[in-house]
Design a protein around this motif. Structure first.
Motif, PDB file in Angstrom:
ATOM      1  N   UNK A   1      -4.516   0.050 -22.809  1.00  0.00           N
ATOM      2  CA  UNK A   1      -3.324  -0.425 -22.106  1.00  0.00           C
ATOM      3  C   UNK A   1      -3.669  -0.872 -20.690  1.00  0.00           C
ATOM      4  N   UNK A   2      -4.638  -0.180 -20.062  1.00  0.00           N
ATOM      5  CA  UNK A   2      -5.032  -0.547 -18.709  1.00  0.00           C
ATOM      6  C   UNK A   2      -5.664  -1.935 -18.696  1.00  0.00           C
ATOM      7  N   UNK A   3      -6.482  -2.214 -19.701  1.00  0.00           N
ATOM      8  CA  UNK A   3      -7.087  -3.541 -19.769  1.00  0.00           C
ATOM      9  C   UNK A   3      -6.042  -4.626 -19.899  1.00  0.00           C
ATOM     10  N   UNK A   4      -5.042  -4.394 -20.741  1.00  0.00           N
ATOM     11  CA  UNK A   4      -3.968  -5.377 -20.898  1.00  0.00           C
ATOM     12  C   UNK A   4      -3.179  -5.537 -19.605  1.00  0.00           C
ATOM     13  N   UNK A   5      -2.953  -4.412 -18.913  1.00  0.00           N
ATOM     14  CA  UNK A   5      -2.214  -4.455 -17.658  1.00  0.00           C
ATOM     15  C   UNK A   5      -2.965  -5.258 -16.609  1.00  0.00           C
ATOM     16  N   UNK A   6      -4.260  -5.061 -16.530  1.00  0.00           N
ATOM     17  CA  UNK A   6      -5.068  -5.819 -15.574  1.00  0.00           C
ATOM     18  C   UNK A   6      -5.066  -7.303 -15.920  1.00  0.00           C
ATOM     19  N   UNK A   7      -5.053  -7.612 -17.218  1.00  0.00           N
ATOM     20  CA  UNK A   7      -4.962  -9.022 -17.635  1.00  0.00           C
ATOM     21  C   UNK A   7      -3.640  -9.628 -17.161  1.00  0.00           C
ATOM     22  N   UNK A   8      -2.551  -8.847 -17.249  1.00  0.00           N
ATOM     23  CA  UNK A   8      -1.244  -9.337 -16.819  1.00  0.00           C
ATOM     24  C   UNK A   8      -1.238  -9.629 -15.325  1.00  0.00           C
ATOM     25  N   UNK A   9      -1.923  -8.792 -14.548  1.00  0.00           N
ATOM     26  CA  UNK A   9      -1.973  -9.001 -13.099  1.00  0.00           C
ATOM     27  C   UNK A   9      -2.731 -10.272 -12.745  1.00  0.00           C
ATOM     28  N   UNK A  10      -3.651 -10.668 -13.614  1.00  0.00           N
ATOM     29  CA  UNK A  10      -4.388 -11.908 -13.373  1.00  0.00           C
ATOM     30  C   UNK A  10      -3.489 -13.127 -13.530  1.00  0.00           C
TER      31      UNK A  10
ATOM     32  N   UNK B   1       0.836  -1.208   0.000  1.00  0.00           N
ATOM     33  CA  UNK B   1       0.000   0.000   0.000  1.00  0.00           C
ATOM     34  C   UNK B   1       0.872   1.259   0.000  1.00  0.00           C
ATOM     35  N   UNK B   2       1.943   1.249   0.778  1.00  0.00           N
ATOM     36  CA  UNK B   2       2.808   2.422   0.851  1.00  0.00           C
ATOM     37  C   UNK B   2       3.480   2.699  -0.489  1.00  0.00           C
ATOM     38  N   UNK B   3       4.014   1.652  -1.129  1.00  0.00           N
ATOM     39  CA  UNK B   3       4.689   1.835  -2.413  1.00  0.00           C
ATOM     40  C   UNK B   3       3.716   2.355  -3.466  1.00  0.00           C
ATOM     41  N   UNK B   4       2.489   1.865  -3.450  1.00  0.00           N
ATOM     42  CA  UNK B   4       1.475   2.344  -4.388  1.00  0.00           C
ATOM     43  C   UNK B   4       1.174   3.821  -4.151  1.00  0.00           C
ATOM     44  N   UNK B   5       1.133   4.216  -2.882  1.00  0.00           N
ATOM     45  CA  UNK B   5       0.864   5.623  -2.561  1.00  0.00           C
ATOM     46  C   UNK B   5       2.003   6.523  -3.033  1.00  0.00           C
ATOM     47  N   UNK B   6       3.238   6.073  -2.859  1.00  0.00           N
ATOM     48  CA  UNK B   6       4.390   6.889  -3.231  1.00  0.00           C
ATOM     49  C   UNK B   6       4.471   7.073  -4.743  1.00  0.00           C
ATOM     50  N   UNK B   7       4.261   5.989  -5.501  1.00  0.00           N
ATOM     51  CA  UNK B   7       4.471   6.018  -6.947  1.00  0.00           C
ATOM     52  C   UNK B   7       3.221   6.333  -7.746  1.00  0.00           C
ATOM     53  N   UNK B   8       2.038   6.108  -7.162  1.00  0.00           N
ATOM     54  CA  UNK B   8       0.806   6.249  -7.932  1.00  0.00           C
ATOM     55  C   UNK B   8       0.624   5.133  -8.930  1.00  0.00           C
ATOM     56  N   UNK B   9       1.347   4.029  -8.744  1.00  0.00           N
ATOM     57  CA  UNK B   9       1.303   2.898  -9.675  1.00  0.00           C
ATOM     58  C   UNK B   9       0.948   1.614  -8.919  1.00  0.00           C
ATOM     59  N   UNK B  10       0.937   0.526  -9.641  1.00  0.00           N
ATOM     60  CA  UNK B  10       0.615  -0.754  -9.022  1.00  0.00           C
ATOM     61  C   UNK B  10       1.848  -1.289  -8.302  1.00  0.00           C
ATOM     62  N   UNK B  11       1.684  -1.617  -7.046  1.00  0.00           N
ATOM     63  CA  UNK B  11       2.779  -2.179  -6.253  1.00  0.00           C
ATOM     64  C   UNK B  11       2.548  -3.668  -6.063  1.00  0.00           C
ATOM     65  N   UNK B  12       3.623  -4.432  -6.184  1.00  0.00           N
ATOM     66  CA  UNK B  12       3.561  -5.878  -5.993  1.00  0.00           C
ATOM     67  C   UNK B  12       4.665  -6.277  -5.017  1.00  0.00           C
ATOM     68  N   UNK B  13       4.283  -6.958  -3.951  1.00  0.00           N
ATOM     69  CA  UNK B  13       5.254  -7.428  -2.968  1.00  0.00           C
ATOM     70  C   UNK B  13       5.030  -8.922  -2.768  1.00  0.00           C
ATOM     71  N   UNK B  14       6.081  -9.705  -2.922  1.00  0.00           N
ATOM     72  CA  UNK B  14       5.984 -11.151  -2.751  1.00  0.00           C
ATOM     73  C   UNK B  14       6.448 -11.540  -1.360  1.00  0.00           C
TER      74      UNK B  14
END
Length: 357
Positions: free
Chosen positions: A249-258, A111-124
Motif C-alpha cells: 500500500x505504501x508503494x501505491x501511495x508513493x506512486x499517487x504522490x508522484x 511539516x507541522x500537520x505531518x508531525x501532528x498526524x503522523x501522516x503525509x501532509x499536503x498544502x497547496x
C-alpha cells in the motif's frame, strides 16, 4: 443501516481498531466499552454488521475490522469535530508565526500537520487565478524595458518584464502605477485586466495607452494560464517508518504522490466539498477514484476566501487553496480532521492579514 445499538458497536469497533490495528472481538468490546449488553449480544450485532457490509472478518477465528463502508458510516456520524485544545492551538500559532513569507508559512504548515498526524501532509499554495490584486508597480529598468511587479492578496509576488516603445519617465510610471492601483485594487486579476483595457480605451494613442494594454495582457495571462498551484509535502519518511501502512500500500501511495496533477484535482474538489461538511471533507479508499489510494483516506479542507464568477454570471465564495492529510484507512479520523481544520483556519487568517506573518 444499523440500529442504535449496532451503531454504537460499530463505532466501538472502529475506535478500537484505529487504536490497536488488530481485529476486534466481542469480548474486548464488552470489557472496554459500556454497551450495556452481553458479549453474546455484541457478537450477534457484529455478525449483523458483517452481513450488512460494515465489518469483515479477516480470519475465521479472528475478530472483525471495519470496511470502507464502516469507516464512512463512522465519519458521517461524527456529530462534531472535536476542536484542538487551547494549548494545541497556541502551539500551532507559535510554530507557524515564525515564518517569514507565504512560501515559508506553507512549508511550515505541511511539516507541522505531518508531525501532528503522523501522516503525509499536503498544502497547496494559492494559484494566481484565485487571487485578487493588492498592488502593481511599474519600474523602469532601461530604455524600452519596464519591470512589472504584482502583489496579490494571497501573498504572491510575481514579476514580469515588459519590452517595447514604453513609458520611461520614472514619475510617469509612478503615476500610471497609482492609477492602476486606484482602479484595480482588490479586483480578481481577470477583472483587473478588463479595467486596464477600459482605461486604455479612454486615452488617445501614446505610451500610457500601450502600457495599459500590456498590463492588461499580463493580468489576463496570470488569471488564465496559471490554474495550478505549488504543492508542499511533508511526512513521507515518518509514515514509511511508522509501519502504519503495508509495503504494498505504501508503494501505491508513493506512486499517487508522484501524480501531482491527479492529486491536486482530487484535493481541490474535496476542499470545495468541505464547505458543506464542518469545514473538512473525507474521501475513503475507492471514493478517491484514484487506484493508488484504494487503501488510503484523504482528509481535506480549503483555506482562504475568494469571490469566483460562476457560469450563470453570479459570484460565489470559494477557497483559494487546500490543506490535507493522506494516510491509511485506519487513521484516527477525529484527530486528523481537527488538525487539518485547525491548520486551514490559521492559513485563512494569515491570508486575511495580507499574507504577512
Amino acid at each position: 443501516m444499523p440500529n442504535t445499538r449496532r451503531m454504537l458497536v460499530l463505532r466501538a469497533v472502529v475506535e478500537d481498531y484505529i487504536r490497536s490495528r488488530e481485529p476486534v472481538g466481542s469480548g474486548s468490546l464488552t470489557r472496554n466499552h459500556q454497551l450495556g449488553v452481553s458479549s453474546a449480544t455484541v457478537r450477534n450485532d457484529m455478525a449483523a454488521l458483517e452481513s450488512e457490509g460494515y465489518l469483515v472478518q479477516p480470519h475465521t477465528s479472528a475478530g472483525r475490522i471495519p470496511t470502507q463502508k464502516g469507516y464512512r458510516y463512522f465519519v458521517d456520524r461524527l456529530a462534531t469535530i472535536v476542536p484542538l485544545s487551547a494549548a494545541q492551538r497556541r502551539g500551532i500559532n507559535a510554530f507557524l508565526s515564525g515564518s517569514v513569507n507565504l512560501e515559508d508559512t506553507l512549508q511550515h504548515a505541511a511539516r507541522l500537520l505531518a508531525q501532528i498526524t503522523g501522516q503525509i501532509a499536503v498544502v497547496a499554495s494559492p494559484s494566481l487565478a484565485s487571487s485578487n490584486l493588492r498592488r502593481a508597480e511599474l519600474i523602469g529598468l532601461s530604455r524600452g524595458t519596464v519591470l512589472m511587479v504584482v502583489i496579490t492578496d494571497t501573498g504572491r509576488v510575481v514579476q514580469r518584464t515588459l519590452h517595447g516603445p514604453l513609458q520611461e519617465d520614472p514619475n510617469a510610471l509612478a503615476d500610471l502605477s497609482d492609477q492602476i492601483n486606484r482602479q484595480c485594487q482588490d479586483l480578481p486579476l481577470d477583472r483587473a485586466a478588463d479595467r486596464c483595457r477600459m482605461l486604455a480605451d479612454s486615452l488617445t494613442e501614446g505610451r500610457d495607452k500601450s502600457m495599459l494594454r500590456l498590463v492588461a495582457t499580463i493580468f489576463d495571462e496570470m488569471a488564465t494560464r496559471e490554474q495550478t498551484s505549488g504543492l508542499y509535502m511533508a511526512g513521507t519518511s515518518q509514515l514509511t517508518h511508522s509501519q502504519a501502512v503495508s509495503l504494498g500500500d505504501l508503494g501505491s501511495l508513493l506512486d499517487a504522490l508522484e501524480e501531482q496533477v491527479v492529486l491536486m484535482r482530487l484535493m481541490r474538489a474535496q476542499s470545495e466539498l468541505s464547505r458543506e461538511s464542518n469545514g473538512v471533507s473525507v474521501a475513503i479508499g475507492t471514493e478517491t477514484r484514484t487506484p493508488e489510494l484504494a487503501h488510503a483516506s484523504v482528509v481535506t479542507s480549503g483555506y482562504g476566501h475568494a469571490r469566483s464568477r460562476q457560469t450563470d454570471g453570479s459570484e460565489a465564495d470559494e477557497p483559494v487553496a487546500f490543506v490535507g492529510s493522506i494516510g491509511p484507512t485506519h487513521m484516527d479520523y477525529p484527530a486528523t480532521m481537527s488538525a487539518v481544520r485547525a491548520v486551514a483556519s490559521y492559513l485563512t487568517g494569515f491570508l486575511a492579514g495580507g499574507g504577512e506573518p
